[in-house]
Design an enzyme around this catalytic site. Structure first.
Site, PDB file in Angstrom:
ATOM      1  N   ASP A  46       0.861  -1.187   0.000  1.00 52.80           N
ATOM      2  CA  ASP A  46       0.000   0.000   0.000  1.00 52.80           C
ATOM      3  C   ASP A  46       0.897   1.237   0.000  1.00 52.80           C
ATOM      4  O   ASP A  46       1.871   1.282   0.757  1.00 52.80           O
ATOM      5  CB  ASP A  46      -0.891   0.003   1.249  1.00 52.80           C
ATOM      6  CG  ASP A  46      -2.074   0.958   1.139  1.00 52.80           C
ATOM      7  OD1 ASP A  46      -1.874   2.116   0.698  1.00 52.80           O
ATOM      8  OD2 ASP A  46      -3.188   0.552   1.509  1.00 52.80           O
ATOM      9  N   ASP A  51      -7.404  -5.383  -3.032  1.00 54.02           N
ATOM     10  CA  ASP A  51      -8.348  -4.464  -2.379  1.00 54.02           C
ATOM     11  C   ASP A  51      -7.756  -3.057  -2.409  1.00 54.02           C
ATOM     12  O   ASP A  51      -7.824  -2.317  -1.437  1.00 54.02           O
ATOM     13  CB  ASP A  51      -8.605  -4.917  -0.941  1.00 54.02           C
ATOM     14  CG  ASP A  51      -9.787  -4.193  -0.305  1.00 54.02           C
ATOM     15  OD1 ASP A  51     -10.632  -3.651  -1.047  1.00 54.02           O
ATOM     16  OD2 ASP A  51      -9.849  -4.154   0.936  1.00 54.02           O
ATOM     17  N   HIS A  69      -9.893   1.798  -6.490  1.00 52.83           N
ATOM     18  CA  HIS A  69     -11.067   1.312  -7.208  1.00 52.83           C
ATOM     19  C   HIS A  69     -11.311   2.022  -8.534  1.00 52.83           C
ATOM     20  O   HIS A  69     -12.376   1.865  -9.135  1.00 52.83           O
ATOM     21  CB  HIS A  69     -12.309   1.418  -6.318  1.00 52.83           C
ATOM     22  CG  HIS A  69     -12.371   0.348  -5.255  1.00 52.83           C
ATOM     23  ND1 HIS A  69     -11.290  -0.445  -4.948  1.00 52.83           N
ATOM     24  CD2 HIS A  69     -13.376  -0.052  -4.438  1.00 52.83           C
ATOM     25  CE1 HIS A  69     -11.633  -1.286  -3.980  1.00 52.83           C
ATOM     26  NE2 HIS A  69     -12.886  -1.070  -3.658  1.00 52.83           N
ATOM     27  N   ASP A 112     -14.895  -6.035  -2.849  1.00 47.66           N
ATOM     28  CA  ASP A 112     -15.817  -4.985  -3.298  1.00 47.66           C
ATOM     29  C   ASP A 112     -16.398  -5.262  -4.680  1.00 47.66           C
ATOM     30  O   ASP A 112     -16.343  -4.418  -5.582  1.00 47.66           O
ATOM     31  CB  ASP A 112     -15.158  -3.600  -3.267  1.00 47.66           C
ATOM     32  CG  ASP A 112     -14.966  -3.082  -1.855  1.00 47.66           C
ATOM     33  OD1 ASP A 112     -15.700  -3.510  -0.952  1.00 47.66           O
ATOM     34  OD2 ASP A 112     -14.065  -2.253  -1.647  1.00 47.66           O
TER      35      ASP A 112
END
Length: 205
Positions: free
Chosen positions: A66, A136, A139, A165
């Site tokens: 991340d 994840d 998006h 998601d």
């Protein structure tokens, strides 16, 4: 019942439902006997803890990838912006401090290896086969496609690809995760293991 699950797990910031969390833990527990797990999009570490507790039982590693600057929807003025995670001095979202605190509190410093970077940079010279990949991250379609293309090539045969998601209806949620999920199914490289809530699970053939 997951052993050693922190008592404050429900207070950790994140967007993971309980049934999704338990599914991640279950698959990580099985797959980490074969090799490491990669998580893309750790945020404050909630999902990382579920993956990490499973991997710790097998002496395995979670690579937690991340950039910790937040996804598009976390930025100032956006719907999921959290002022507690905004560094006013830098003028940027910064989730890494919260992430480290939560991982340390869960006793996972020797299991979780943070990769503070974007997918492109981290994958550029990656050579380690992965037993499980959990996507994840951002998006937007560009971010989701990058995550998918950078990391599925490193997933070992019989390994698990998990994508979070998934919303078929655009009124319920963003379509980028759904797009890469359909891409994976259409590739012929994966077996569909079904879904748990908004978590899609596939096995590399």
């Amino acid at each position: 019942m997951i052993p050693d699950l922190p008592g404050n797990i429900d207070e950790i910031k994140g967007f993971l439902a309980d049934d999704e969390a338990h599914a991640l833990h279950h698959h990580a527990l099985v797959e980490s006997r074969k090799g490491p797990v990669l998580e893309i999009g750790s945020y404050c570490g909630k999902s990382t803890i579920y993956l990490g507790l499973a991997c710790r039982r097998n002496g395995a590693t979670v690579f937690a990838l991340d950039h910790h600057r937040g996804s598009e929807e976390h930025q100032l003025g956006e719907y999921f912006h959290d002022p507690d995670l905004y560094d006013t001095g830098e003028g940027q979202v910064d989730t890494f401090r919260e992430f480290r605190r939560n991982i340390r509190s869960a006793g996972l410093d020797e299991t979780v290896v943070p990769l503070v970077a974007g997918s492109d940079a981290a994958a550029r010279q990656w050579q380690t086969p992965l037993a499980m990949v959990f996507i994840d991250g951002g998006h937007s379609l560009d971010a989701a496609l990058t995550d998918y293309r950078c990391w599925t090539a490193h997933l070992m045969r019989t390994g698990i690809l998990a994508i979070h998601d998934l919303f078929e209806d655009a009124h319920e949620g963003g379509q980028a995760p759904w797009a890469i999920y359909r891409m994976a199914l259409a590739s012929g490289l994966f077996e569909d293991l079904g879904r748990v809530n908004t978590l899609g699970l596939l096995r590399r053939l």
